[in-house]
Design a protein around this motif. Structure first.
Motif, PDB file in Angstrom:
ATOM      1  N   LYS A  51       0.808  -1.132   0.082  1.00  0.00           N
ATOM      2  CA  LYS A  51      -0.060   0.055   0.132  1.00  0.00           C
ATOM      3  C   LYS A  51       0.733   1.363  -0.146  1.00  0.00           C
ATOM      4  CE  LYS A  51      -3.804   0.376   0.350  1.00  0.00           C
ATOM      5  NZ  LYS A  51      -4.852   0.540  -0.877  1.00  0.00           N
ATOM      6  N   PHE A  98      -2.249   6.717  -0.518  1.00  0.00           N
ATOM      7  CA  PHE A  98      -1.996   6.138   0.849  1.00  0.00           C
ATOM      8  C   PHE A  98      -0.578   6.730   1.284  1.00  0.00           C
ATOM      9  CE2 PHE A  98      -0.331   3.193   3.768  1.00  0.00           C
ATOM     10  CZ  PHE A  98      -1.550   2.705   4.695  1.00  0.00           C
ATOM     11  N   TYR A 118       0.076   8.837   4.969  1.00  0.00           N
ATOM     12  CA  TYR A 118       0.978   8.228   6.207  1.00  0.00           C
ATOM     13  C   TYR A 118       2.304   9.030   6.280  1.00  0.00           C
ATOM     14  CZ  TYR A 118       4.349   5.163   8.084  1.00  0.00           C
ATOM     15  OH  TYR A 118       5.160   4.448   9.009  1.00  0.00           O
ATOM     16  N   HIS A 134      -7.881   4.477   3.417  1.00  0.00           N
ATOM     17  CA  HIS A 134      -7.950   3.532   2.362  1.00  0.00           C
ATOM     18  C   HIS A 134      -8.146   2.145   2.958  1.00  0.00           C
ATOM     19  CE1 HIS A 134      -5.642   6.632   0.328  1.00  0.00           C
ATOM     20  NE2 HIS A 134      -5.590   5.765  -0.746  1.00  0.00           N
TER      21      HIS A 134
END
Length: 246
Positions: free
Chosen positions: A5, A11, A15, A185
């Motif tokens: 991911k 994503f 993050y 997600h």
């Protein structure tokens, strides 16, 4: 299938904004406990599985480790790790954790932070780690706590006004894949009971020396008051083990 991911642009962008992504180890609520589980790293050969941005690799290098190898499946993660430091003692490898194949006894210490709940076959990884460690070598890891992973929703039960009433636990004994919502997600995680984690480590030839279910420190709560509810249930499970001499 190994999930990656972190090479998804959306994503990865989300993050990268997390406190532990911008603030490093000191912004990770479990770091002080994890650090206390580590052996002396001076002159040690260290392997970090799921190294991400390389925070733990750089810490090991700062502690004068002889060599450090960081393994991660994500090209984005490793690119950021390499950009953050060019320390000659650190080598980064783009590789799935499940696919490691190191020489017998190549390492003195193997660490992994919040990666194994993305791995389907934890028992096989434990055996590979044991193979790669010197007799008496250390294995220190953290995962999302089974209380946290039991339900895929991974969220509080709230009243009609949005007040958090409790953390629901259901399906605890039903191990296996969960589709969790993380950073907007869908992410595949793997739920295991506490017994499965412990027995996989023991069956691979380790002696467990410490288990911890830490809560955020006072300093972390002062810096990140939004984490106050993390004291109400365990979110992380930390374990330290040593390879049995054979």
């Amino acid at each position: 299938m190994k999930q990656n991911k972190y090479d998804d642009p959306g994503f990865f962008a989300n993050y990268s904004q997390m406190p532990r992504s911008t603030g490093g180890l000191n912004a990770a609520g479990e770091w002080q406990v994890f650090k206390a589980l580590l052996p002396d790293l001076k002159d040690k050969n260290v392997l970090d599985l799921g190294c991400g941005f390389g925070w733990h690799c750089r810490y090991a290098s700062e502690q004068q480790a002889k060599s450090v190898i960081g393994v991660d499946l994500s090209e984005n993660m490793l690119k950021r790790a390499r950009e953050s430091s060019a320390e000659p003692a650190i080598e980064y490898l783009q590789l799935a954790i499940e696919d490691i194949d190191f020489a017998p006894g190549q390492f003195d210490v193997v660490i992994s932070s919040l990666a194994f709940h993305y791995v389907e076959n934890f028992n096989i990884v434990c055996k590979k780690v044991n193979h790669a460690l010197q007799p008496g070598g250390s294995f220190v890891l953290s995962v999302e706590h089974p209380v946290f992973t039991a339900l895929a929703a991974q969220d509080w039960y709230c009243d009609q006004d949005g007040n958090r009433l409790h953390w629901p636990v259901d399906g605890y004994q039903n191990e296996g894949q969960r589709i969790a919502r993380f950073l907007d997600h869908d992410v595949i995680k793997y739920h295991r009971t506490l017994a499965s984690y412990i027995n996989s480590i023991i069956d691979a030839g380790f002696r467990i020396t410490s288990i911890s279910e830490p809560q955020p420190s006072k300093e972390i709560l002062e810096a990140y008051p939004e984490m106050k509810d993390e004291t109400r249930r365990p979110i992380f499970l930390l374990m330290a083990a040593e390879k049995i001499n054979s």
